[in-house]
Design a protein around this motif. Sequence first.
Motif, PDB file in Angstrom:
ATOM      1  N   PHE A 200       0.828  -1.202   0.000  1.00 15.47           N
ATOM      2  CA  PHE A 200       0.000   0.000   0.000  1.00 15.47           C
ATOM      3  C   PHE A 200       0.864   1.254   0.000  1.00 15.47           C
ATOM      4  N   ASP A 201       1.943   1.238   0.758  1.00 19.66           N
ATOM      5  CA  ASP A 201       2.812   2.408   0.818  1.00 19.66           C
ATOM      6  C   ASP A 201       3.426   2.718  -0.546  1.00 19.66           C
ATOM      7  N   ALA A 202       3.823   1.670  -1.286  1.00 15.01           N
ATOM      8  CA  ALA A 202       4.393   1.897  -2.619  1.00 15.01           C
ATOM      9  C   ALA A 202       3.382   2.585  -3.521  1.00 15.01           C
ATOM     10  N   TRP A 203       2.137   2.145  -3.467  1.00 17.54           N
ATOM     11  CA  TRP A 203       1.083   2.771  -4.272  1.00 17.54           C
ATOM     12  C   TRP A 203       0.844   4.213  -3.815  1.00 17.54           C
ATOM     13  N   LEU A 204       0.762   4.413  -2.511  1.00 15.04           N
ATOM     14  CA  LEU A 204       0.452   5.740  -1.979  1.00 15.04           C
ATOM     15  C   LEU A 204       1.562   6.734  -2.295  1.00 15.04           C
ATOM     16  N   SER A 205       2.798   6.299  -2.128  1.00 14.85           N
ATOM     17  CA  SER A 205       3.924   7.192  -2.384  1.00 14.85           C
ATOM     18  C   SER A 205       4.014   7.574  -3.854  1.00 14.85           C
ATOM     19  N   GLU A 206       3.644   6.670  -4.749  1.00 14.18           N
ATOM     20  CA  GLU A 206       3.593   7.010  -6.166  1.00 14.18           C
ATOM     21  C   GLU A 206       2.429   7.949  -6.453  1.00 14.18           C
ATOM     22  N   THR A 267       5.864  -0.650   6.825  1.00 12.52           N
ATOM     23  CA  THR A 267       6.322   0.455   5.996  1.00 12.52           C
ATOM     24  C   THR A 267       5.337   1.604   6.177  1.00 12.52           C
ATOM     25  N   VAL A 268       5.839   2.739   6.627  1.00 10.25           N
ATOM     26  CA  VAL A 268       4.988   3.903   6.890  1.00 10.25           C
ATOM     27  C   VAL A 268       5.661   5.151   6.334  1.00 10.25           C
ATOM     28  N   SER A 269       4.859   6.162   6.022  1.00 12.27           N
ATOM     29  CA  SER A 269       5.364   7.377   5.393  1.00 12.27           C
ATOM     30  C   SER A 269       4.614   8.606   5.890  1.00 12.27           C
ATOM     31  N   SER A 270       5.294   9.743   5.760  1.00 11.40           N
ATOM     32  CA  SER A 270       4.689  11.061   5.857  1.00 11.40           C
ATOM     33  C   SER A 270       5.075  11.815   4.591  1.00 11.40           C
ATOM     34  N   TYR A 271       4.275  12.835   4.246  1.00 12.75           N
ATOM     35  CA  TYR A 271       4.508  13.570   2.998  1.00 12.75           C
ATOM     36  C   TYR A 271       4.431  15.068   3.210  1.00 12.75           C
ATOM     37  N   ARG A 272       5.242  15.757   2.426  1.00 18.42           N
ATOM     38  CA  ARG A 272       5.198  17.222   2.393  1.00 18.42           C
ATOM     39  C   ARG A 272       4.846  17.653   0.970  1.00 18.42           C
ATOM     40  N   PHE A 273       3.960  18.602   0.864  1.00 18.90           N
ATOM     41  CA  PHE A 273       3.570  19.201  -0.426  1.00 18.90           C
ATOM     42  C   PHE A 273       4.034  20.648  -0.425  1.00 18.90           C
TER      43      PHE A 273
END
Length: 274
Positions: A200-206, A267-273
């Motif tokens: 899921f993280d791979a999809w979300l990060s893309e 696998t976890v992520s945060s994002y900056r826009f």
Amino acid sequence: MSTPESSAAPGSRLPVYYISHGGGPWPWMPERDTAYRELAASLARMPAEVGRDPRAILMVSAHWEAPEFTVQRAARPGMVYDYGGFPAYTYAVQYPSAGDPALADRVSVLLRAAGLAVAQDDERGYDHGMFSPMQAMYPDARVPVVQLSLKRGLDPQAHLVLGQALAPLRDEDVLIVGSGLSYHNLRAFGPPGHAASQAFDAWLSEAVQQPQAERDARLRAWTDAPAARLAHPREEHLLPLMVAAGAAGADVGRHSYHQRDFMGGLTVSSYRFG
């Protein structure tokens, strides 16, 4: 892990964040230092990444749902200990940030102008989706914080529209932060969630790196992603990302935090826009 390339100059438009906020009151639990070291470091970097203290933070937490979008208006919000099974002392921790009733009123004006129903709440305190990451980001609680709820029903499009309505705040020195967790299946946490969280993280990060129209289309259809319902049996921890993406407009998402061994294998992520 990637780090945003530049900091904001005074008077410039602020970025938008979606953060993974961790579990319960972890910043007050030194025995969990190792498990949360990378997440804590990423949150502690955020003030330097932003480049200045914003006049306030608007926080959309996974831990507040209401019939309509509801904005916290207390001048000095209390604490909501919305977790269980932690040491007794964690039910007395304090994060003494000031609220900002004027910002709450501004949020209400923006939402009504966008045709969105909005309520105000003078009583609700800060939940751990706010105070745990804020303790890592601003341990001295120097920046006022206002929380804004999710809307029951958890419709992705409604939360993208919410973010779009909030976007002008980026030019008004308000930092918009969506606070959730990019993987949130408590029945398959740690090693049992390894494969699902990775997929899921791979999809979300893309998805967050796509141009705005494609990104938003993918986020609206997030249940089509690999392992979507394994990663989020219920999507309240993902919806703050929809708000952040809506406020981001054409700004592309990039990792501000990415970990492949969180809590023993997630696998976890945060994002900056921006």
